[in-house]
Design an enzyme around this catalytic site. Structure first.
Site, PDB file in Angstrom:
ATOM      1  N   GLY A 191      57.683  39.933 -22.407  1.00 29.12           N
ATOM      2  CA  GLY A 191      58.737  40.701 -22.634  1.00 29.12           C
ATOM      3  C   GLY A 191      59.810  40.800 -21.344  1.00 29.12           C
ATOM      4  O   GLY A 191      60.651  42.034 -21.342  1.00 29.12           O
ATOM      5  N   SER A 230      61.723  38.354 -20.827  1.00 27.32           N
ATOM      6  CA  SER A 230      62.896  37.244 -20.834  1.00 27.32           C
ATOM      7  C   SER A 230      62.565  35.878 -20.189  1.00 27.32           C
ATOM      8  O   SER A 230      63.394  35.450 -19.410  1.00 27.32           O
ATOM      9  CB  SER A 230      64.208  37.843 -20.591  1.00 27.32           C
ATOM     10  OG  SER A 230      64.662  38.536 -21.365  1.00 27.32           O
ATOM     11  N   ASP A 241      69.579  40.221 -22.827  1.00 20.92           N
ATOM     12  CA  ASP A 241      68.503  39.336 -22.110  1.00 20.92           C
ATOM     13  C   ASP A 241      69.409  38.126 -21.133  1.00 20.92           C
ATOM     14  O   ASP A 241      69.260  37.784 -20.246  1.00 20.92           O
ATOM     15  CB  ASP A 241      67.285  38.704 -22.876  1.00 20.92           C
ATOM     16  CG  ASP A 241      66.667  39.696 -23.288  1.00 20.92           C
ATOM     17  OD1 ASP A 241      66.686  40.798 -23.188  1.00 20.92           O
ATOM     18  OD2 ASP A 241      65.638  39.160 -24.363  1.00 20.92           O
TER      19      ASP A 241
HETATM   20  C1  GLA Z   1      64.381  41.481 -26.867  1.00 26.59           C
HETATM   21  C2  GLA Z   1      65.758  41.011 -27.246  1.00 26.59           C
HETATM   22  C3  GLA Z   1      66.922  41.714 -26.665  1.00 26.59           C
HETATM   23  C4  GLA Z   1      66.442  43.278 -26.987  1.00 26.59           C
HETATM   24  C5  GLA Z   1      65.122  43.708 -26.551  1.00 26.59           C
HETATM   25  C6  GLA Z   1      64.984  45.064 -27.093  1.00 26.59           C
HETATM   26  O1  GLA Z   1      64.102  41.352 -25.529  1.00 26.59           O
HETATM   27  O2  GLA Z   1      65.846  39.484 -26.876  1.00 26.59           O
HETATM   28  O3  GLA Z   1      68.116  41.319 -27.348  1.00 26.59           O
HETATM   29  O4  GLA Z   1      66.822  43.336 -28.278  1.00 26.59           O
HETATM   30  O5  GLA Z   1      64.363  42.747 -27.199  1.00 26.59           O
HETATM   31  O6  GLA Z   1      65.591  45.840 -26.397  1.00 26.59           O
END
Ligand code: GLA
Length: 395
Positions: free
Chosen positions: A130, A132, A178
């Site tokens: 989570g 990225s 992200d």
């Molecule tokens: C993931 C998605 C983002 C965003 C988050 C939640 O990381 O890639 O675009 O929506 O979840 O905030």
């Protein structure tokens, strides 16, 4: 530079793996991101508040004389070899290479180059947690190729290309946060990103005696992608219903709806779940604005309270937390030197962030770590982080 990354060793490993060439080897790196606040509203036109952190993915890359593309990864066994026409085709099964193939496809968009390249990757970004890791991979590659092939593509276009690759080649219909944060991150600053206008301003994050602790639940985010797409659909459905109200018909996004208008017209949703989803989005957007305001005034405690409110709304209204993130949240919240904590990213496992007094970092990790282990059976990982730079070349 990340502690366990040695530039010269990385270059030497590259040279050992790929055949000799007189071309220069370039090294690029891109950061992971955390989202300080503003969760699940980047696909609802909201304002979000992410920051790049000092965990990086690095790529060494060198042009070849033929049309071969060779890819290796220090952290993953195997080697991958393609011709240029093979590489940009959409693969039938998604893997980490798919993100690269998608980026390549949308970056060149039919104007395929004649020469391929050799590339080596390594990363100390926690994968699938989570923060990225996928956007870090996409942007590092997009930025590096744009440089290598002298395409001079502006950063914002690299953001859109990377996001498209994620949608089309990995099947995740993510918002823009992200990729944007990884592209535009700036040391000691968070980005106040307006996801509807695709513009940002920088806000200094001065934490004084406090540090941001990133806490990985180490709970695999197995349902994350399907639940993510489900929330997206719920929001679209709610917006369609709310737009049947004449005064809201011009709203392009859920986050355009003022809170008082939502309270007045929520009955149109006629569904408790949809109402809670919208409630989260509209008030989360307000919390982002309030966060920038209190941070500007140097009121860290007020910022911490907003983080806590955000987590509660993600748990009660948006329902994207789950046992592991909620256990970390409750345990951290009851710790005296923690002034704020919340999940960060998509949720359903993955990471939380907490604001912890510098002097208490080790004790916090021990106390919360052992509480978490006793309640879930899993070991959490704790990383104190600082806010780092967006994607760049390493000289
Ligand atoms: C993931 C998605 C983002 C965003 C988050 C939640 O990381 O890639 O675009 O929506 O979840 O905030």
């Amino acid at each position: 530079m990340h502690a366990d990354f040695k530039h010269t060793d990385f270059l030497n490993d590259f040279i050992a793996r790929f055949k000799n060439s007189t071309e220069k080897i370039h090294v690029f790196r891109s950061p992971a991101r955390i989202n300080l606040i503003g969760e699940h509203i980047d696909y609802n036109g909201g304002k979000v508040f992410p920051a790049a952190i000092d965990r990086y993915l690095s790529m060494a890359i060198r042009l070849r004389d033929d049309d071969t593309i060779n890819i290796q990864n220090q952290d993953i066994q195997g080697s991958w070899s393609f011709t240029i026409p093979q590489f940009h085709e959409k693969p039938s099964e998604a893997s980490w290479i798919s993100y690269l193939r998608g980026v390549f496809h949308y970056l060149f968009n039919g104007k395929w180059p004649d020469r391929g390249f050799d590339a080596l990757f390594t990363s100390n970004v926690p994968m699938g947690a989570g923060v990225s890791s996928s956007a870090a991979l996409e942007l590092c590659f997009a930025y590096g190729l744009s440089w290598l092939y002298k395409l001079e593509i502006p950063r914002l276009d690299l953001v859109h290309i990377s996001r498209k690759a994620e949608h089309e080649y990995a099947g995740v219909h993510c918002g823009i946060m992200d990729q944007y944060a990884v592209a535009f991150g700036k040391a000691e600053h968070a980005l106040l990103l307006d996801t509807s206008a695709c513009t940002h301003t920088y806000a200094p994050v001065k934490l004084g005696d406090y540090v941001i602790m990133l806490i990985n639940t180490n709970k695999p985010r197995s349902l994350a992608d399907s639940k993510y797409n489900e929330r997206l659909e719920e929001c679209q459905k709610a917006l369609t219903l709310l737009r049947t109200i004449p005064t809201l018909s011009q709203c392009q996004n859920l986050c355009d709806i003022p809170p008082d208008q939502f309270e007045q017209h929520k009955a149109i949703l006629n569904n408790a779940n949809l109402e809670r989803r919208v409630r989260h989005c509209i008030y989360e957007n307000q919390r982002v604005l309030a966060s920038v305001d209190v941070l500007n005034k140097g009121d860290l405690k007020a910022f911490g309270k907003l983080l806590i409110e955000s987590h509660i709304s993600l748990r009660e209204n948006y329902e994207v937390t789950g046992l592991h993130l909620d256990t970390i949240f409750e345990s951290a919240r009851s710790y005296a030197d923690c002034i704020g904590v919340r999940m960060t990213g998509a949720g359903f496992g993955g990471c939380a962030i907490a604001l912890i007094k510098k002097t208490a970092l080790d004790d916090f990790a021990r106390t919360v770590g052992s509480d978490y282990k006793s309640k879930t059976g899993l070991e959490a990982t704790f990383y104190p982080v600082t806010i780092g730079e967006g994607v760049h070349e390493l000289e």
